[in-house]
Design a protein around this motif. Structure first.
Motif, PDB file in Angstrom:
ATOM      1  N   ARG A 185       1.217  -1.491  -0.068  1.00 52.26           N
ATOM      2  CA  ARG A 185       0.000  -0.147   0.043  1.00 52.26           C
ATOM      3  C   ARG A 185       0.679   1.228  -0.208  1.00 52.26           C
ATOM      4  NH1 ARG A 185      -5.921  -0.894   2.611  1.00 52.26           N
ATOM      5  NH2 ARG A 185      -6.350  -2.717   2.323  1.00 52.26           N
ATOM      6  N   VAL A 186       0.402   2.497  -0.587  1.00 55.38           N
ATOM      7  CA  VAL A 186       1.022   3.705  -1.094  1.00 55.38           C
ATOM      8  C   VAL A 186      -0.044   4.527  -0.071  1.00 55.38           C
ATOM      9  CG1 VAL A 186       2.456   2.714  -2.959  1.00 55.38           C
ATOM     10  CG2 VAL A 186      -0.374   4.422  -3.141  1.00 55.38           C
ATOM     11  N   PHE A 187       1.094   5.841   0.687  1.00 52.68           N
ATOM     12  CA  PHE A 187      -0.332   6.372   1.201  1.00 52.68           C
ATOM     13  C   PHE A 187       0.103   8.453   0.360  1.00 52.68           C
ATOM     14  CE2 PHE A 187      -0.915  10.515   4.446  1.00 52.68           C
ATOM     15  CZ  PHE A 187      -2.412  10.299   4.882  1.00 52.68           C
ATOM     16  N   ASN A 188      -1.567   8.192   0.195  1.00 56.20           N
ATOM     17  CA  ASN A 188      -1.436  10.133  -0.447  1.00 56.20           C
ATOM     18  C   ASN A 188      -0.871  11.172   0.174  1.00 56.20           C
ATOM     19  OD1 ASN A 188      -2.418   7.897  -2.727  1.00 56.20           O
ATOM     20  ND2 ASN A 188      -4.346   8.412  -2.225  1.00 56.20           N
ATOM     21  N   TRP A 189       0.279  11.473   0.023  1.00 56.38           N
ATOM     22  CA  TRP A 189       0.729  12.726   0.661  1.00 56.38           C
ATOM     23  C   TRP A 189       0.508  14.558  -0.124  1.00 56.38           C
ATOM     24  CZ3 TRP A 189       2.205  11.983   5.512  1.00 56.38           C
ATOM     25  CH2 TRP A 189       2.908  11.260   5.427  1.00 56.38           C
ATOM     26  N   GLY A 190       0.091  13.801  -1.011  1.00 52.73           N
ATOM     27  CA  GLY A 190      -0.181  14.698  -1.754  1.00 52.73           C
ATOM     28  C   GLY A 190      -1.075  14.480  -3.458  1.00 52.73           C
ATOM     29  N   LYS A 191      -2.029  15.492  -3.766  1.00 52.15           N
ATOM     30  CA  LYS A 191      -2.561  15.059  -5.097  1.00 52.15           C
ATOM     31  C   LYS A 191      -1.384  15.492  -6.479  1.00 52.15           C
ATOM     32  CE  LYS A 191      -6.993  16.762  -3.584  1.00 52.15           C
ATOM     33  NZ  LYS A 191      -8.261  17.525  -3.693  1.00 52.15           N
ATOM     34  N   PRO A 192      -1.513  14.510  -7.292  1.00 52.60           N
ATOM     35  CA  PRO A 192      -0.625  14.613  -8.694  1.00 52.60           C
ATOM     36  C   PRO A 192      -1.154  15.730  -9.904  1.00 52.60           C
ATOM     37  CG  PRO A 192      -3.218  12.928  -8.660  1.00 52.60           C
ATOM     38  CD  PRO A 192      -2.854  12.912  -7.481  1.00 52.60           C
ATOM     39  N   PRO A 193      -0.392  16.034 -10.302  1.00 53.47           N
ATOM     40  CA  PRO A 193      -0.720  16.607 -11.506  1.00 53.47           C
ATOM     41  C   PRO A 193      -1.851  16.571 -12.217  1.00 53.47           C
ATOM     42  CG  PRO A 193       1.329  16.234 -11.793  1.00 53.47           C
ATOM     43  CD  PRO A 193       1.008  15.227 -10.536  1.00 53.47           C
ATOM     44  N   ASP A 194      -2.617  17.747 -12.693  1.00 54.44           N
ATOM     45  CA  ASP A 194      -3.350  17.636 -13.630  1.00 54.44           C
ATOM     46  C   ASP A 194      -5.222  16.270 -12.948  1.00 54.44           C
ATOM     47  OD1 ASP A 194      -1.650  19.609 -14.926  1.00 54.44           O
ATOM     48  OD2 ASP A 194      -0.572  17.515 -15.663  1.00 54.44           O
ATOM     49  N   GLN A 195      -4.724  16.334 -12.137  1.00 53.97           N
ATOM     50  CA  GLN A 195      -5.978  15.381 -11.678  1.00 53.97           C
ATOM     51  C   GLN A 195      -7.437  16.252 -11.894  1.00 53.97           C
ATOM     52  OE1 GLN A 195      -6.381  12.941  -8.641  1.00 53.97           O
ATOM     53  NE2 GLN A 195      -7.129  14.293  -7.319  1.00 53.97           N
ATOM     54  N   ASP A 196      -8.414  15.970 -12.646  1.00 53.92           N
ATOM     55  CA  ASP A 196      -9.682  16.024 -13.183  1.00 53.92           C
ATOM     56  C   ASP A 196     -10.652  15.423 -12.196  1.00 53.92           C
ATOM     57  OD1 ASP A 196     -11.999  16.989 -13.504  1.00 53.92           O
ATOM     58  OD2 ASP A 196     -11.739  15.583 -15.670  1.00 53.92           O
ATOM     59  N   ILE A 211      -5.771  13.350  -0.598  1.00 53.24           N
ATOM     60  CA  ILE A 211      -5.212  13.611  -0.536  1.00 53.24           C
ATOM     61  C   ILE A 211      -5.155  12.633   1.475  1.00 53.24           C
ATOM     62  CG2 ILE A 211      -3.411  14.910   1.504  1.00 53.24           C
ATOM     63  CD1 ILE A 211      -3.346  17.020  -1.081  1.00 53.24           C
ATOM     64  N   GLY A 212      -4.534  12.044   1.848  1.00 51.64           N
ATOM     65  CA  GLY A 212      -4.526  11.401   3.378  1.00 51.64           C
ATOM     66  C   GLY A 212      -4.929  11.079   3.786  1.00 51.64           C
ATOM     67  N   THR A 213      -5.205   9.749   2.030  1.00 57.85           N
ATOM     68  CA  THR A 213      -5.735   8.482   2.418  1.00 57.85           C
ATOM     69  C   THR A 213      -4.906   7.605   1.602  1.00 57.85           C
ATOM     70  OG1 THR A 213      -6.611   8.447  -0.356  1.00 57.85           O
ATOM     71  CG2 THR A 213      -8.402   9.748   1.799  1.00 57.85           C
ATOM     72  N   VAL A 214      -5.680   6.310   1.567  1.00 57.40           N
ATOM     73  CA  VAL A 214      -4.598   5.131   1.441  1.00 57.40           C
ATOM     74  C   VAL A 214      -4.811   4.657  -0.318  1.00 57.40           C
ATOM     75  CG1 VAL A 214      -3.714   2.824   2.334  1.00 57.40           C
ATOM     76  CG2 VAL A 214      -3.530   3.891   3.682  1.00 57.40           C
ATOM     77  N   GLY A 215      -3.919   4.269  -0.661  1.00 59.52           N
ATOM     78  CA  GLY A 215      -4.475   3.190  -2.193  1.00 59.52           C
ATOM     79  C   GLY A 215      -3.169   2.086  -2.818  1.00 59.52           C
TER      80      GLY A 215
END
Length: 304
Positions: A185-196, A211-215
């Motif tokens: 698992r990975v943690f979403n520390w930030g939003k990726p660029p160009d996210q719709d 942001i702040g969730t697991v993927g």
């Protein structure tokens, strides 16, 4: 004067127009599916939206929306696909570390390089044996420790064998990350660029991320609902990854379809760290009779 955008809506507007209902065939103007559009991707398709407007959309634009087309709702995502029990087999003898599976997964889930769902590890069983490459992702365990420790039910196991994460319920405690013995698992520390941010969220696509969730790897259930293989399977140039239904006892890498039970028996299939009792749904075939000699990669691209 009318805004030109009303005549040629963007992909985002097109999705919003059709997401609340099916486009209709009126006055001989047919609604085309994504698959039919791919045959003539340089042309345009005329669609009738739910608010009664006729619009023309480039078929190539519709093709680009393949995996985002009418995603499953949060409620639908909690239910497995009926009559299915998905399974994956990875043939280590075929892996050359081409990383095409990583590229396809990153593109599909809009991931940044620091949080891939798939890693290709350099493995060596002992000092006398030759090293080999091992693709690793979420193992979709039948006895998943991540599900047991989640305090809010954000991580759940479906009837079709897939383990998903609901980002709208996840509180970011990371208990699941600590419980996973595979570091899948990975943690979403930030939003990726160009996210719709305007596309409808679905746990089956993990988009848009929060942001702040697991993927993690999800076996691409949005593709499976449309009888298509996960992107990592179809992107691999060497047929490393087989995917299929355990109930049907068949798996395929897109070119070769074989019996799951026969493949595992004849090639001594095993499950990674099976002694932990997690009952993974991903099997490995030993790196015997390799198609390629082992080649080192740069430190920048390698995983350890």
């Amino acid at each position: 004067m009318k805004n030109e955008n009303s005549k040629n809506p963007t992909r985002r507007k097109f999705l919003k127009n059709i997401s609340s209902g099916s486009a209709l065939a009126v006055s001989g103007l047919a609604y085309f599916s994504v698959s039919s559009c791919k045959q003539v991707s340089d042309e345009k398709t005329t669609l009738l939206t739910t608010d009664g407007k006729l619009v023309q959309v480039s078929n190539s634009e519709i093709e680009n929306l393949d995996h985002q087309h009418l995603p499953a709702t949060r409620e639908e995502s909690r239910l497995g696909i009926p009559g299915k029990k998905f399974v994956m087999v990875v043939d280590l003898a075929k892996c050359k570390n081409a990383k095409k599976c990583i590229e396809a997964c990153d593109h599909t889930h809009n991931l940044t390089p620091d949080r891939p769902y798939i890693k290709v590890l350099e493995m060596q069983d002992n000092e006398k044996s030759s090293p080999y490459w091992m693709p690793k992702k979420c193992f979709q365990c039948d006895n998943p420790p991540c599900v047991k420790v989640c305090p809010v039910g954000a991580t759940y196991k479906r009837t079709d064998g897939i383990v998903l994460v609901d980002n709208e319920r996840c509180i970011g405690c990371r208990f699941c990350m600590a419980a996973c013995p595979y570091s899948a698992r990975v943690f979403n520390w930030g939003k990726p660029p160009d996210q719709d941010e305007n596309i409808p969220y679905s746990p089956e696509t993990s988009l848009p991320s929060e942001i702040g969730t697991v993927g993690k790897c999800d076996f691409c259930p949005d593709m499976l609902r449309n009888n298509k293989l996960p992107h990592c399977v179809t992107s691999c140039p060497n047929g490393v990854i087989y995917f299929g239904d355990e109930i049907d006892d068949t798996v395929t890498n897109g070119e070769e379809t074989v019996r799951l039970s026969t493949l595992l028996k004849e090639k001594a299939g095993y499950r990674y760290m099976e002694e932990l009792g997690t009952e993974p749904r991903v099997y490995y075939l030993p790196p015997v009779d390799r198609l390629f000699p082992f080649e080192e990669t740069t430190q920048e691209n390698s995983e350890s």
